[in-house]
Design a protein around this motif. Structure first.
Motif, mmCIF file in Angstrom:
data_model
loop_
_atom_site.group_PDB
_atom_site.id
_atom_site.type_symbol
_atom_site.label_atom_id
_atom_site.label_comp_id
_atom_site.label_asym_id
_atom_site.label_seq_id
_atom_site.Cartn_x
_atom_site.Cartn_y
_atom_site.Cartn_z
ATOM 1 N N GLY A 194 -31.208 61.315 -27.564
ATOM 2 C CA GLY A 194 -31.898 60.250 -28.276
ATOM 3 C C GLY A 194 -32.989 60.810 -29.161
ATOM 4 O O GLY A 194 -33.589 61.843 -28.864
ATOM 5 N N GLU A 195 -33.243 60.118 -30.235
ATOM 6 C CA GLU A 195 -34.288 60.523 -31.168
ATOM 7 C C GLU A 195 -35.646 60.617 -30.477
ATOM 8 O O GLU A 195 -36.490 61.430 -30.843
ATOM 9 C CB GLU A 195 -34.332 59.494 -32.291
ATOM 10 N N ASP A 196 -35.837 59.807 -29.465
ATOM 11 C CA ASP A 196 -37.128 59.761 -28.768
ATOM 12 C C ASP A 196 -37.201 60.714 -27.571
ATOM 13 O O ASP A 196 -38.199 60.742 -26.863
ATOM 14 C CB ASP A 196 -37.436 58.332 -28.326
ATOM 15 N N ASP A 197 -36.144 61.521 -27.332
ATOM 16 C CA ASP A 197 -36.184 62.516 -26.254
ATOM 17 C C ASP A 197 -37.166 63.615 -26.631
ATOM 18 O O ASP A 197 -37.033 64.241 -27.687
ATOM 19 C CB ASP A 197 -34.807 63.141 -26.026
ATOM 20 N N LEU A 198 -38.130 63.836 -25.758
ATOM 21 C CA LEU A 198 -39.163 64.835 -26.033
ATOM 22 C C LEU A 198 -39.054 66.021 -25.087
ATOM 23 O O LEU A 198 -38.575 65.898 -23.965
ATOM 24 C CB LEU A 198 -40.554 64.210 -25.888
#
Length: 114
Positions: free
Chosen positions: A19-23
């Motif tokens: 996901g784009e928001d995976d950090l």
């Protein structure tokens, strides 16, 4: 300069879905994957942002309607020799432990290189 024979050579494609928001350590995980791939000397890595998808949660994330630009799927693709990609995954297990990783055979056109 002699004419180089150009042909298709076997390789592999490492596909990482996240996901784009995976950090990872407060930074986008996809950015760290690309940085480590470069540092490992892999042939190349690219990142694509998806327009729709879902993961383990089965919640669909989409660029349609009011959900614009939030939590979109991201695909990282790296192409190199199979053994080099397997070694990359094994040595970066901490980075890749919470994402989907797939390895597929491909053929790469061996043309003019820098």
């Amino acid at each position: 300069m002699s004419e180089k024979t150009r042909h298709w050579v076997p390789a592999s494609r490492l596909t990482v879905l996240l996901g784009e928001d995976d950090l990872y350590r407060h930074r986008p995980r996809y950015h760290e994957i690309v940085r480590r791939a470069r540092d490992a000397g892999l042939a190349g890595a690219s990142v694509w942002r998806g327009v729709e998808g879902y993961g383990v949660s089965s919640h669909i994330h989409t660029a349609r309607l009011l959900d614009l630009a939030e939590r979109m799927p991201v695909l990282v693709m790296i192409i190199d020799a199979t053994d080099r990609l397997r070694a990359f995954v094994e040595s970066n297990a901490d980075l890749l432990d919470s994402v989907t990783v797939a390895l597929s055979p491909v053929e790469v056109f061996d043309g003019v290189r820098r």
